[in-house]
Structures are given as structure tokens and as C-alpha cells.
Design a protein around this motif. Sequence first.
Motif, PDB file in Angstrom:
ATOM      1  N   ASN A 252       7.761   6.743  -3.616  1.00 31.59           N
ATOM      2  CA  ASN A 252       9.138   6.254  -3.690  1.00 31.59           C
ATOM      3  C   ASN A 252       9.375   5.089  -2.737  1.00 31.59           C
ATOM      4  O   ASN A 252      10.043   4.113  -3.087  1.00 31.59           O
ATOM      5  N   SER A 253       8.817   5.190  -1.513  1.00 31.14           N
ATOM      6  CA  SER A 253       8.924   4.074  -0.565  1.00 31.14           C
ATOM      7  C   SER A 253       8.289   2.818  -1.156  1.00 31.14           C
ATOM      8  O   SER A 253       8.854   1.723  -1.094  1.00 31.14           O
ATOM      9  N   GLY A 254       7.095   2.994  -1.730  1.00 30.43           N
ATOM     10  CA  GLY A 254       6.373   1.852  -2.303  1.00 30.43           C
ATOM     11  C   GLY A 254       7.151   1.169  -3.413  1.00 30.43           C
ATOM     12  O   GLY A 254       7.240  -0.063  -3.456  1.00 30.43           O
ATOM     13  N   LYS A 255       7.719   1.965  -4.316  1.00 32.36           N
ATOM     14  CA  LYS A 255       8.504   1.386  -5.415  1.00 32.36           C
ATOM     15  C   LYS A 255       9.694   0.586  -4.887  1.00 32.36           C
ATOM     16  O   LYS A 255      10.000  -0.505  -5.390  1.00 32.36           O
ATOM     17  N   SER A 256      10.361   1.129  -3.883  1.00 32.06           N
ATOM     18  CA  SER A 256      11.517   0.435  -3.306  1.00 32.06           C
ATOM     19  C   SER A 256      11.100  -0.886  -2.663  1.00 32.06           C
ATOM     20  O   SER A 256      11.769  -1.906  -2.821  1.00 32.06           O
TER      21      SER A 256
ATOM     22  N   MET B 247      10.973   4.563   3.536  1.00 32.15           N
ATOM     23  CA  MET B 247      11.735   3.401   3.050  1.00 32.15           C
ATOM     24  C   MET B 247      12.232   3.653   1.630  1.00 32.15           C
ATOM     25  O   MET B 247      12.302   2.742   0.809  1.00 32.15           O
ATOM     26  N   THR B 248      12.598   4.912   1.323  1.00 31.43           N
ATOM     27  CA  THR B 248      13.162   5.236   0.019  1.00 31.43           C
ATOM     28  C   THR B 248      14.654   4.906   0.010  1.00 31.43           C
ATOM     29  O   THR B 248      15.229   4.523   1.033  1.00 31.43           O
ATOM     30  N   SER B 249      15.279   5.108  -1.136  1.00 31.66           N
ATOM     31  CA  SER B 249      16.713   4.804  -1.254  1.00 31.66           C
ATOM     32  C   SER B 249      17.558   5.719  -0.379  1.00 31.66           C
ATOM     33  O   SER B 249      18.698   5.375  -0.033  1.00 31.66           O
ATOM     34  N   THR B 250      17.029   6.899  -0.010  1.00 27.77           N
ATOM     35  CA  THR B 250      17.794   7.819   0.843  1.00 27.77           C
ATOM     36  C   THR B 250      17.313   7.793   2.297  1.00 27.77           C
ATOM     37  O   THR B 250      17.723   8.630   3.094  1.00 27.77           O
ATOM     38  N   SER B 251      16.455   6.840   2.646  1.00 27.09           N
ATOM     39  CA  SER B 251      15.842   6.837   3.979  1.00 27.09           C
ATOM     40  C   SER B 251      16.789   6.342   5.058  1.00 27.09           C
ATOM     41  O   SER B 251      17.761   5.632   4.807  1.00 27.09           O
ATOM     42  N   LEU B 252      16.421   6.695   6.290  1.00 29.00           N
ATOM     43  CA  LEU B 252      17.293   6.454   7.435  1.00 29.00           C
ATOM     44  C   LEU B 252      17.204   5.039   7.990  1.00 29.00           C
ATOM     45  O   LEU B 252      18.221   4.449   8.372  1.00 29.00           O
ATOM     46  N   PHE B 253      15.994   4.480   8.069  1.00 29.06           N
ATOM     47  CA  PHE B 253      15.843   3.150   8.659  1.00 29.06           C
ATOM     48  C   PHE B 253      16.697   2.114   7.926  1.00 29.06           C
ATOM     49  O   PHE B 253      17.434   1.339   8.576  1.00 29.06           O
TER      50      PHE B 253
ATOM     51  N   ALA C 102       3.382   1.154   3.025  1.00 26.67           N
ATOM     52  CA  ALA C 102       4.434   2.119   2.690  1.00 26.67           C
ATOM     53  C   ALA C 102       3.821   3.510   2.548  1.00 26.67           C
ATOM     54  O   ALA C 102       4.297   4.339   1.778  1.00 26.67           O
ATOM     55  N   LEU C 103       2.737   3.739   3.283  1.00 23.89           N
ATOM     56  CA  LEU C 103       2.064   5.035   3.290  1.00 23.89           C
ATOM     57  C   LEU C 103       2.675   5.911   4.380  1.00 23.89           C
ATOM     58  O   LEU C 103       3.219   5.406   5.365  1.00 23.89           O
ATOM     59  N   HIS C 104       2.551   7.215   4.215  1.00 30.98           N
ATOM     60  CA  HIS C 104       3.031   8.152   5.225  1.00 30.98           C
ATOM     61  C   HIS C 104       1.976   9.232   5.428  1.00 30.98           C
ATOM     62  O   HIS C 104       1.243   9.585   4.507  1.00 30.98           O
ATOM     63  N   GLY C 105       1.898   9.752   6.650  1.00 28.11           N
ATOM     64  CA  GLY C 105       0.975  10.849   6.920  1.00 28.11           C
ATOM     65  C   GLY C 105      -0.462  10.389   7.084  1.00 28.11           C
ATOM     66  O   GLY C 105      -0.744   9.215   7.355  1.00 28.11           O
ATOM     67  N   LYS C 106      -1.381  11.332   6.929  1.00 28.01           N
ATOM     68  CA  LYS C 106      -2.801  11.065   7.156  1.00 28.01           C
ATOM     69  C   LYS C 106      -3.327  10.022   6.169  1.00 28.01           C
ATOM     70  O   LYS C 106      -2.863   9.935   5.040  1.00 28.01           O
TER      71      LYS C 106
ATOM     72  N   LEU D 198       0.855  -1.183   0.000  1.00 31.19           N
ATOM     73  CA  LEU D 198       0.000   0.000   0.000  1.00 31.19           C
ATOM     74  C   LEU D 198       0.890   1.232   0.000  1.00 31.19           C
ATOM     75  O   LEU D 198       1.727   1.400   0.901  1.00 31.19           O
ATOM     76  N   PHE D 199       0.718   2.084  -0.986  1.00 30.38           N
ATOM     77  CA  PHE D 199       1.582   3.261  -1.087  1.00 30.38           C
ATOM     78  C   PHE D 199       0.811   4.394  -1.748  1.00 30.38           C
ATOM     79  O   PHE D 199      -0.352   4.230  -2.126  1.00 30.38           O
ATOM     80  N   GLY D 200       1.463   5.541  -1.870  1.00 23.87           N
ATOM     81  CA  GLY D 200       0.795   6.697  -2.482  1.00 23.87           C
ATOM     82  C   GLY D 200      -0.007   7.481  -1.466  1.00 23.87           C
ATOM     83  O   GLY D 200       0.537   8.262  -0.707  1.00 23.87           O
TER      84      GLY D 200
END
Length: 315
Positions: free
Chosen positions: A19-23, A274-280, A59-63, A6-8
Amino acid sequence: MKVAVLFGGISGEREVSLNSGKSVINALESKGHEVVAVDFHPERAEEILNLQVEAAVIALHGKYGEDGRVQALLEMAGIPYTGSGVLASALAMDKARSKVHFEKAGIRIARDVLVERGDDIEQKIKQWDAQFPCVVKPAQEGSSNGLTIAMDEQMLRQGIELAFQADDAVLIEQFIKGREVTVPVLGAKGQEKALPVIEIIPKNEFYDYESKYAIGGSEHICPAQFDEKTTQTLQEWAVLAHQVLGCAGYSRTDFLVPDEGAPVILETNTLPGMTSTSLFPDGARAVGIDYPELVETFIELAITRHESESASRKN
């Protein structure tokens, strides 16, 4: 396995979520899983209820993604899902109320004043008592959306107005000068472990949206270079924050470390980027967990929790 991703979504963090979803999709497919990609929209909630999958990666973020609503849909559908449950997701998303729990647990917080739509703003500004600079931000948004560093009362008023465009509650918070750090937490309930502390050095003056998501927008130092006591405090508080909010599986907690005194907690993210530049993923790589393995670990934790909760309900 057949796994939904689930993303977008429709929050201000949609681009990050895409971007998280694609990764995540690429990682799952590299491990041989069958992926059902869902660009989630709350008006198409029946998509979630009708999913025929063994697990879901959120892989959703926010509301409408990180706030417990999509988690409630997955609960109704009986699908194991990654990350925290409904209550913990909603609580962590609410910066003002989560800080109450942090302070009660003995974690140092920044002074704040909460302004909710309909409040007497003049009275709230008077309550703030002209302490500048200060941070003005929506109480339930992430990725620095709607955030202002106010240097005077005029900027404070403008910051409140801007933050109200994103949320019905605004937090005025003490500005603390210090090193920006974050601590990922991973593990089943009662077995959570903190991954290495990561220091974030933004290229811009503040750790804003561009610093977070643009390639080269910030430098991540992992593990961060702190003395043993500070490192231990940050890791212990990250696990404690995860636990007092009732988080599950994984989370990532952000702190500021001033030159003097204890660290100050900023917030806990139940669905960190969870993008390519993400911290986790950076923290996981530091202990030998590559990205695809990390995503699979999230799913394993989700299924274990789902099975445990199902067994408890039957008993």
C-alpha cells in the motif's frame, strides 16, 4: 527523474508495504517522474544492482527492507536512496539495542528484559519478576506483529512463544498506560526538525495492527493537545532519537505519555508507513506539505546526502 520504488518484500509487513508503494508511485507519477516499480525479494537482489535510475524510494517495511540489507545493495549499486543508511537502519530495527542509545542520551525508556533464542527462558521469566501486565514483542518486527499484552505468567509464556515465531529475539517490556503519540522528523543532517506531535486514539483497546492500518481503525489528532512543556519534550526527544541512531532524511518516533511523569520512548521507525492512513503524511500536511511534495522532499534529501558522502570519499 527516473525513480525506482522498492516495495512489497517478504516481511510480516508486506501488505502495508504494498500500500505504501502504490501511494508513492501515484505521487511520483503525478509529479511527472518515470517510475520503475520493484516488488523486492532478497532472492532477486541482482534487480537492485542492475537498476538504471537516478534515485530509489524505499517503501519497504520490516526485515529485508528496513534493517539495512536493501540499503547495502543500493550502496553497492551507487544509487541514492531515501531514508537512513545501513548502520542506522539496522540499529533502529533492533528495539533492544536502540533503547540502550536512547537511555544513554537521556530519553526515558521502559524497563525490559531481552530473551534471545537459546536463552534459559525460566531464568528470564524469573528476572522479569512477575510484573504484569507487560508487553511481549519481537525485537525486530514492526506494525505490532507478534505482540502480546500479557496479564499473567501463562500469557507471558505464550507471548514469548508467539514472538519467537517472528524473530530470534524477544523483548519483555513494562506496560505503561498512557496516550499513544508519534513525532515525525524531517531534514538534512544537523538541520532536522520535528513536525507536529500526533496523538493516536485506537478504536480497539490497544494500538494493534488493525488500529494502525484499517480505514477508521484509529483517530489521529494533529497537532496533539498537550501542554507546551510536554510538546517540546516530545519533539526534542524525537530529533535526539533520530540523531543518536544516526538516521538520515526522515524518521518517526513513537512515545507513550503517561498521566504523570515524562514521556516514554517506544521506538524509532526509519521507514515509517506511507499509506493513505499513515501518520507521517498527516504530520507533513499539518505544516503545509502535501503527499507528492513530501515524497519529492525525501528524494532531494537522499540525493544531497549521496552527493555529500561521495565528495567525502573522494577527499
